[in-house]
Design a protein around this motif. Structure first.
Motif, PDB file in Angstrom:
ATOM      1  N   ARG A  14       0.857  -1.169   0.000  1.00 48.49           N
ATOM      2  CA  ARG A  14       0.000   0.000   0.000  1.00 48.49           C
ATOM      3  C   ARG A  14       0.900   1.228   0.000  1.00 48.49           C
ATOM      4  O   ARG A  14       2.042   1.167   0.454  1.00 48.49           O
ATOM      5  CB  ARG A  14      -0.905  -0.013   1.217  1.00 48.49           C
ATOM      6  CG  ARG A  14      -1.857  -1.196   1.241  1.00 48.49           C
ATOM      7  CD  ARG A  14      -3.049  -0.901   2.144  1.00 48.49           C
ATOM      8  NE  ARG A  14      -3.935  -2.031   2.219  1.00 48.49           N
ATOM      9  CZ  ARG A  14      -4.838  -2.362   1.298  1.00 48.49           C
ATOM     10  NH1 ARG A  14      -4.942  -1.642   0.206  1.00 48.49           N
ATOM     11  NH2 ARG A  14      -5.611  -3.411   1.441  1.00 48.49           N
ATOM     12  N   LYS A  15       0.386   2.326  -0.536  1.00 49.58           N
ATOM     13  CA  LYS A  15       1.201   3.537  -0.661  1.00 49.58           C
ATOM     14  C   LYS A  15       1.780   3.961   0.688  1.00 49.58           C
ATOM     15  O   LYS A  15       2.964   4.288   0.785  1.00 49.58           O
ATOM     16  CB  LYS A  15       0.376   4.668  -1.271  1.00 49.58           C
ATOM     17  CG  LYS A  15       1.195   5.898  -1.526  1.00 49.58           C
ATOM     18  CD  LYS A  15       0.381   6.981  -2.200  1.00 49.58           C
ATOM     19  CE  LYS A  15       1.277   8.192  -2.365  1.00 49.58           C
ATOM     20  NZ  LYS A  15       0.567   9.420  -2.395  1.00 49.58           N
ATOM     21  N   LYS A  16       0.977   3.923   1.727  1.00 48.12           N
ATOM     22  CA  LYS A  16       1.461   4.338   3.054  1.00 48.12           C
ATOM     23  C   LYS A  16       2.576   3.414   3.542  1.00 48.12           C
ATOM     24  O   LYS A  16       3.510   3.863   4.196  1.00 48.12           O
ATOM     25  CB  LYS A  16       0.315   4.387   4.060  1.00 48.12           C
ATOM     26  CG  LYS A  16      -0.598   5.569   3.839  1.00 48.12           C
ATOM     27  CD  LYS A  16      -1.579   5.709   4.980  1.00 48.12           C
ATOM     28  CE  LYS A  16      -2.482   6.888   4.695  1.00 48.12           C
ATOM     29  NZ  LYS A  16      -2.414   7.908   5.706  1.00 48.12           N
ATOM     30  N   GLU A  17       2.479   2.128   3.234  1.00 48.63           N
ATOM     31  CA  GLU A  17       3.530   1.188   3.619  1.00 48.63           C
ATOM     32  C   GLU A  17       4.832   1.516   2.883  1.00 48.63           C
ATOM     33  O   GLU A  17       5.902   1.534   3.487  1.00 48.63           O
ATOM     34  CB  GLU A  17       3.136  -0.248   3.294  1.00 48.63           C
ATOM     35  CG  GLU A  17       2.031  -0.819   4.143  1.00 48.63           C
ATOM     36  CD  GLU A  17       1.595  -2.181   3.640  1.00 48.63           C
ATOM     37  OE1 GLU A  17       1.522  -3.094   4.485  1.00 48.63           O
ATOM     38  OE2 GLU A  17       1.331  -2.350   2.431  1.00 48.63           O
ATOM     39  N   ALA A  18       4.725   1.763   1.589  1.00 46.72           N
ATOM     40  CA  ALA A  18       5.909   2.082   0.782  1.00 46.72           C
ATOM     41  C   ALA A  18       6.556   3.378   1.269  1.00 46.72           C
ATOM     42  O   ALA A  18       7.785   3.470   1.352  1.00 46.72           O
ATOM     43  CB  ALA A  18       5.537   2.197  -0.690  1.00 46.72           C
ATOM     44  N   ASP A  66       6.323   7.873  -7.014  1.00 47.58           N
ATOM     45  CA  ASP A  66       6.084   8.964  -7.980  1.00 47.58           C
ATOM     46  C   ASP A  66       5.099   8.527  -9.059  1.00 47.58           C
ATOM     47  O   ASP A  66       4.196   9.286  -9.441  1.00 47.58           O
ATOM     48  CB  ASP A  66       7.390   9.411  -8.633  1.00 47.58           C
ATOM     49  CG  ASP A  66       8.280  10.213  -7.701  1.00 47.58           C
ATOM     50  OD1 ASP A  66       7.794  10.682  -6.646  1.00 47.58           O
ATOM     51  OD2 ASP A  66       9.472  10.377  -8.034  1.00 47.58           O
ATOM     52  N   LYS A  67       5.246   7.302  -9.542  1.00 51.52           N
ATOM     53  CA  LYS A  67       4.331   6.785 -10.566  1.00 51.52           C
ATOM     54  C   LYS A  67       2.916   6.649 -10.005  1.00 51.52           C
ATOM     55  O   LYS A  67       1.942   6.951 -10.696  1.00 51.52           O
ATOM     56  CB  LYS A  67       4.829   5.449 -11.109  1.00 51.52           C
ATOM     57  CG  LYS A  67       6.040   5.601 -11.988  1.00 51.52           C
ATOM     58  CD  LYS A  67       6.551   4.261 -12.465  1.00 51.52           C
ATOM     59  CE  LYS A  67       7.802   4.441 -13.295  1.00 51.52           C
ATOM     60  NZ  LYS A  67       8.431   3.176 -13.661  1.00 51.52           N
ATOM     61  N   ALA A  68       2.803   6.212  -8.759  1.00 46.90           N
ATOM     62  CA  ALA A  68       1.483   6.092  -8.136  1.00 46.90           C
ATOM     63  C   ALA A  68       0.836   7.464  -7.987  1.00 46.90           C
ATOM     64  O   ALA A  68      -0.363   7.631  -8.230  1.00 46.90           O
ATOM     65  CB  ALA A  68       1.592   5.413  -6.779  1.00 46.90           C
ATOM     66  N   ASP A  69       1.637   8.462  -7.602  1.00 48.77           N
ATOM     67  CA  ASP A  69       1.111   9.832  -7.487  1.00 48.77           C
ATOM     68  C   ASP A  69       0.661  10.361  -8.841  1.00 48.77           C
ATOM     69  O   ASP A  69      -0.386  10.990  -8.934  1.00 48.77           O
ATOM     70  CB  ASP A  69       2.172  10.772  -6.901  1.00 48.77           C
ATOM     71  CG  ASP A  69       2.339  10.598  -5.409  1.00 48.77           C
ATOM     72  OD1 ASP A  69       1.444  10.032  -4.759  1.00 48.77           O
ATOM     73  OD2 ASP A  69       3.395  11.039  -4.892  1.00 48.77           O
ATOM     74  N   ALA A  70       1.435  10.078  -9.894  1.00 45.50           N
ATOM     75  CA  ALA A  70       1.072  10.559 -11.225  1.00 45.50           C
ATOM     76  C   ALA A  70      -0.226   9.922 -11.703  1.00 45.50           C
ATOM     77  O   ALA A  70      -1.037  10.573 -12.354  1.00 45.50           O
ATOM     78  CB  ALA A  70       2.202  10.255 -12.209  1.00 45.50           C
ATOM     79  N   GLN A  71      -0.440   8.646 -11.373  1.00 45.85           N
ATOM     80  CA  GLN A  71      -1.659   7.957 -11.783  1.00 45.85           C
ATOM     81  C   GLN A  71      -2.888   8.562 -11.096  1.00 45.85           C
ATOM     82  O   GLN A  71      -3.947   8.656 -11.693  1.00 45.85           O
ATOM     83  CB  GLN A  71      -1.584   6.471 -11.466  1.00 45.85           C
ATOM     84  CG  GLN A  71      -0.670   5.711 -12.381  1.00 45.85           C
ATOM     85  CD  GLN A  71      -0.555   4.250 -11.982  1.00 45.85           C
ATOM     86  OE1 GLN A  71      -1.036   3.827 -10.950  1.00 45.85           O
ATOM     87  NE2 GLN A  71       0.110   3.468 -12.820  1.00 45.85           N
ATOM     88  N   THR A  72      -2.754   8.956  -9.856  1.00 50.11           N
ATOM     89  CA  THR A  72      -3.903   9.504  -9.125  1.00 50.11           C
ATOM     90  C   THR A  72      -4.200  10.933  -9.557  1.00 50.11           C
ATOM     91  O   THR A  72      -5.316  11.407  -9.353  1.00 50.11           O
ATOM     92  CB  THR A  72      -3.688   9.465  -7.599  1.00 50.11           C
ATOM     93  OG1 THR A  72      -2.522  10.216  -7.273  1.00 50.11           O
ATOM     94  CG2 THR A  72      -3.534   8.046  -7.103  1.00 50.11           C
ATOM     95  N   LYS A  73      -3.235  11.610 -10.182  1.00 50.98           N
ATOM     96  CA  LYS A  73      -3.444  12.990 -10.623  1.00 50.98           C
ATOM     97  C   LYS A  73      -3.962  13.080 -12.047  1.00 50.98           C
ATOM     98  O   LYS A  73      -4.397  14.133 -12.478  1.00 50.98           O
ATOM     99  CB  LYS A  73      -2.139  13.786 -10.499  1.00 50.98           C
ATOM    100  CG  LYS A  73      -1.745  14.005  -9.066  1.00 50.98           C
ATOM    101  CD  LYS A  73      -0.452  14.743  -8.953  1.00 50.98           C
ATOM    102  CE  LYS A  73      -0.059  14.867  -7.479  1.00 50.98           C
ATOM    103  NZ  LYS A  73       1.257  15.449  -7.308  1.00 50.98           N
ATOM    104  N   GLU A  74      -3.888  11.967 -12.798  1.00 49.38           N
ATOM    105  CA  GLU A  74      -4.383  11.966 -14.176  1.00 49.38           C
ATOM    106  C   GLU A  74      -5.900  12.069 -14.175  1.00 49.38           C
ATOM    107  O   GLU A  74      -6.571  11.437 -13.356  1.00 49.38           O
ATOM    108  CB  GLU A  74      -3.954  10.682 -14.903  1.00 49.38           C
ATOM    109  CG  GLU A  74      -2.499  10.621 -15.221  1.00 49.38           C
ATOM    110  CD  GLU A  74      -2.120   9.329 -15.918  1.00 49.38           C
ATOM    111  OE1 GLU A  74      -3.015   8.518 -16.243  1.00 49.38           O
ATOM    112  OE2 GLU A  74      -0.929   9.130 -16.154  1.00 49.38           O
ATOM    113  N   PRO A  75      -6.462  12.850 -15.109  1.00 44.12           N
ATOM    114  CA  PRO A  75      -7.926  12.928 -15.186  1.00 44.12           C
ATOM    115  C   PRO A  75      -8.534  11.593 -15.589  1.00 44.12           C
ATOM    116  O   PRO A  75      -7.951  10.860 -16.385  1.00 44.12           O
ATOM    117  CB  PRO A  75      -8.174  13.985 -16.256  1.00 44.12           C
ATOM    118  CG  PRO A  75      -6.879  14.174 -16.970  1.00 44.12           C
ATOM    119  CD  PRO A  75      -5.785  13.653 -16.098  1.00 44.12           C
ATOM    120  N   GLN A  76      -9.659  11.284 -15.014  1.00 46.78           N
ATOM    121  CA  GLN A  76     -10.362  10.037 -15.336  1.00 46.78           C
ATOM    122  C   GLN A  76     -10.994  10.143 -16.707  1.00 46.78           C
ATOM    123  O   GLN A  76     -11.559  11.163 -17.067  1.00 46.78           O
ATOM    124  CB  GLN A  76     -11.450   9.762 -14.279  1.00 46.78           C
ATOM    125  CG  GLN A  76     -10.897   9.582 -12.887  1.00 46.78           C
ATOM    126  CD  GLN A  76     -10.045   8.332 -12.771  1.00 46.78           C
ATOM    127  OE1 GLN A  76     -10.330   7.331 -13.384  1.00 46.78           O
ATOM    128  NE2 GLN A  76      -8.998   8.413 -11.964  1.00 46.78           N
TER     129      GLN A  76
END
Length: 77
Positions: A14-18, A66-76
């Protein structure tokens, strides 16, 4: 004939774990740098082993974060 490709290993976190692991690795590496600086001029010949590998792992963790953050910022779509 070339050697077969080495198999990849995937670890799911999970992101928080990483993030927590990355912060912990950074703290250990900071401690190691202090230890190595303090041992200058002593009879200790080597410092802790594995610091390069630990640094490499932290770089990979930060890249994945960083990749996980970029995925969550991309418009749906």
């Amino acid at each position: 004939m070339s050697a077969p490709a080495e198999p990849m290993v995937t670890v799911s976190l999970r992101k928080k774990e990483a993030e927590a692991i990355s912060y912990g690795i950074a703290d250990v590496l900071c401690w190691v740098n202090g230890f190595n600086a303090a041992r200058d001029g002593t009879d200790l010949e080597t410092g802790p082993l594995g610091t390069k590998e630990l640094r490499d792992m932290n770089i990979k963790l930060k890249d994945a974060l960083d990749k996980a953050d970029a995925q969550t910022k991309e418009p749906q779509k």
